[in-house]
Design an enzyme around this catalytic site. Structure first.
Site, PDB file in Angstrom:
ATOM      1  N   CYS A   3     -46.111  61.061  24.387  1.00  0.00           N
ATOM      2  CA  CYS A   3     -46.472  60.870  22.975  1.00  0.00           C
ATOM      3  C   CYS A   3     -47.304  59.593  22.874  1.00  0.00           C
ATOM      4  O   CYS A   3     -46.994  58.666  22.114  1.00  0.00           O
ATOM      5  CB  CYS A   3     -45.235  60.787  22.097  1.00  0.00           C
ATOM      6  SG  CYS A   3     -44.072  62.152  22.345  1.00  0.00           S
ATOM      7  N   ALA A  63     -50.510  58.600  22.026  1.00  0.00           N
ATOM      8  CA  ALA A  63     -51.409  58.108  20.981  1.00  0.00           C
ATOM      9  C   ALA A  63     -50.621  57.234  19.994  1.00  0.00           C
ATOM     10  O   ALA A  63     -49.442  57.500  19.741  1.00  0.00           O
ATOM     11  CB  ALA A  63     -52.054  59.285  20.253  1.00  0.00           C
ATOM     12  N   PRO A  64     -51.238  56.158  19.476  1.00  0.00           N
ATOM     13  CA  PRO A  64     -52.660  55.798  19.538  1.00  0.00           C
ATOM     14  C   PRO A  64     -53.117  55.075  20.802  1.00  0.00           C
ATOM     15  O   PRO A  64     -54.280  54.728  20.917  1.00  0.00           O
ATOM     16  CB  PRO A  64     -52.842  54.892  18.319  1.00  0.00           C
ATOM     17  CG  PRO A  64     -51.509  54.238  18.159  1.00  0.00           C
ATOM     18  CD  PRO A  64     -50.491  55.276  18.548  1.00  0.00           C
ATOM     19  N   GLY A  84     -51.793  52.130  22.491  1.00  0.00           N
ATOM     20  CA  GLY A  84     -51.511  50.730  22.799  1.00  0.00           C
ATOM     21  C   GLY A  84     -50.639  50.579  24.026  1.00  0.00           C
ATOM     22  O   GLY A  84     -50.882  49.730  24.884  1.00  0.00           O
ATOM     23  N   ASP A 133     -50.190  63.504  25.219  1.00  0.00           N
ATOM     24  CA  ASP A 133     -50.016  63.583  23.770  1.00  0.00           C
ATOM     25  C   ASP A 133     -50.359  64.986  23.305  1.00  0.00           C
ATOM     26  O   ASP A 133     -51.214  65.664  23.889  1.00  0.00           O
ATOM     27  CB  ASP A 133     -50.897  62.561  23.045  1.00  0.00           C
ATOM     28  CG  ASP A 133     -50.421  62.321  21.609  1.00  0.00           C
ATOM     29  OD1 ASP A 133     -49.569  61.438  21.422  1.00  0.00           O
ATOM     30  OD2 ASP A 133     -50.880  63.037  20.708  1.00  0.00           O
ATOM     31  N   ASP A 158     -42.097  57.063  23.583  1.00  0.00           N
ATOM     32  CA  ASP A 158     -42.138  56.519  22.220  1.00  0.00           C
ATOM     33  C   ASP A 158     -42.128  57.735  21.304  1.00  0.00           C
ATOM     34  O   ASP A 158     -43.167  58.300  20.987  1.00  0.00           O
ATOM     35  CB  ASP A 158     -43.397  55.669  22.031  1.00  0.00           C
ATOM     36  CG  ASP A 158     -43.413  54.975  20.683  1.00  0.00           C
ATOM     37  OD1 ASP A 158     -42.331  54.631  20.178  1.00  0.00           O
ATOM     38  OD2 ASP A 158     -44.510  54.781  20.127  1.00  0.00           O
ATOM     39  N   CYS A 207     -40.132  53.843  16.099  1.00  0.00           N
ATOM     40  CA  CYS A 207     -40.458  52.880  15.043  1.00  0.00           C
ATOM     41  C   CYS A 207     -39.714  53.275  13.773  1.00  0.00           C
ATOM     42  O   CYS A 207     -40.308  53.553  12.738  1.00  0.00           O
ATOM     43  CB  CYS A 207     -41.965  52.795  14.812  1.00  0.00           C
ATOM     44  SG  CYS A 207     -42.755  54.367  14.378  1.00  0.00           S
TER      45      CYS A 207
END
Length: 425
Positions: A244, A246-247, A249, A265, A307, A360
């Site tokens: 997973c 993307a984006p 970092g 992704d 993530d 997150c």
């Protein structure tokens, strides 16, 4: 089609941007769409980038102050307007401009009244005028949506809720992760920012593409919390899977730390943007479009970073729409998906290798509960506790050696949860 979708486009200066804002607000509040993904459709027909930016700014500010805006509106009407009434939507847009965005009241109301042609124009004008004559203001900090504040208070306490309200009231900082952590002090001075940790600099809001170092790929935008999962894998020379991704970092962090990275992704378009950033920064990774629940890698990896898709309630200050879209049922469904993803990711870790799981989110169902369930059902894995020395200043592991980032408890950073595991050798 709801009445809020029937806003007419007008050629009067300023009205098209407000019409786009009305469509965008409807997409978020009535249809439950993410603010960013709904923007393109809502802003169709806007010729100027400034109008698109204004529509986004208006809606984002409405979402930050929605509870208080509705309280003002209800205080000036004989009986509450329906939640999806066009008059309520239009009043939210007018009031937030006049009270929060510095738009002169006459302009704020003049540019929304055409949106209620054939509707309750007199009501909108009367409520707005009455509130302006009273000199109303917004609470500082703003009120969180009731059910969100109650849920977080039960889990984390009232102090966390108060800190979250303070965080949403101000624009978030701009955090940058550096390609070369050894140059942190130099880049902090060049950019006029603050060094938060090796490889991380914080600035006030800025035009990213105009900053020194952007064109040459010396850094990328990434909140300090979002940098933690890759940090906890450290430097490496083996193979790392970034699920997973993307984006991107974390992909770039791993590549800069010496890992041979395969980034996976589900979204081809988002993965293309990861590729663009890799080229800008001069970093390398293999990019594959795939679903973490069905993808099968060529072989096991020394490290796997998941993530996972989540409610994203931890990034509410950057994406205030999550506070109004995400419900407990969605949180439960996302937690179930994360458990399945984590179990599949575990099968790709080499003996002795590490597995990092992060979200997150500020919901313990998506963080702590998923990590506990994983350990209970995977005897071949053990917790790999995080040491305080591995974390930037202001962060600390919990008693189980995991990282929970909370408003008001940890450094000024997005809400996050990170757990690290090791497969038995």
């Amino acid at each position: 089609m709801s009445e809020t979708e029937k806003a007419p486009e007008r050629s009067v200066v300023g009205v098209p941007a407000r019409a786009a804002a009305l469509k965008l607000l409807d997409a978020v509040l009535r249809r439950g769409l993410p603010l960013e993904s709904a923007l393109d459709r809502a802003a169709q027909g806007l010729e100027r980038a400034e109008d698109r930016a204004l529509a986004h700014a208006i809606v984002a500010e409405v979402l930050r102050h929605l509870t208080d805006l509705d309280a003002l509106i209800d205080s000036a009407t004989a009986k509450p307007l329906p939640d999806d009434a066009k008059a309520r939507f239009v009043l939210r847009i007018a009031l937030v401009q006049a009270i929060r965005l510095g738009t002169p009241p006459h302009a704020a109301i003049a540019t929304v009244l055409p949106l209620v042609d054939g509707g309750p124009k007199r009501l909108v004008h009367g409520v707005f005028g009455a509130l302006m004559r009273k000199g109303v203001t917004m609470p500082d900090p703003p009120s969180l949506p009731g059910e969100v504040g109650e849920r977080w208070a039960r889990t984390w306490g009232e102090a966390m809720v108060e800190a979250a309200a303070r965080m949403i009231a101000v624009p978030p900082p701009l955090d940058l992760t550096l390609r070369d952590p050894a140059a942190t002090a130099a880049w902090a001075e060049t950019l006029g920012g603050e060094s938060l940790a090796p490889g991380h600099v914080r600035l006030a809001a800025a035009r990213v593409t105009e900053l020194p170092g952007f064109a040459e790929g010396a850094w990328w935008v990434q909140d300090l919390s979002a940098s933690l999962p890759a940090r906890l894998l450290g430097a490496g020379s083996g193979h790392a899977l970034d699920l997973c991704a993307a984006p991107g970092g974390k992909t770039m962090q791993l590549a800069a730390a010496g890992w041979d990275v395969t980034a996976i992704d589900l979204s081809d378009s988002r993965l293309k943007r990861v590729g663009e950033n890799l080229r800008r920064t001069g970093l390398k990774a293999k990019l594959l479009v795939g679903d973490a629940l069905t993808f099968t890698p060529a072989g096991p990896a020394d490290a796997v970073l998941l993530d996972a898709p989540c409610s994203a309630t931890g990034i509410f200050r950057r994406h205030p729409d999550v506070l109004h879209r995400v419900r407990p049922r969605a949180i439960a469904g996302l937690a179930e998906k994360q458990r399945a993803m984590l179990a599949r990711a575990a099968s790709w870790v080499k003996p002795g290798g590490r597995l990092v799981y992060s979200v997150c989110s500020l919901e313990p169902e998506e963080g702590e509960a998923v990590a506990d369930a994983f350990l209970a059902s995977h005897a071949g894995f053990v917790a790999d506790p995080v040491a305080a020395a591995e974390l930037p200043a202001g962060f600390a592991p919990d008693e189980a050696g995991r990282v929970r980032v909370l408003p008001g408890v940890t450094a000024d950073a997005d809400g996050f949860f990170v757990a690290r595991f090791r497969r038995a050798g």
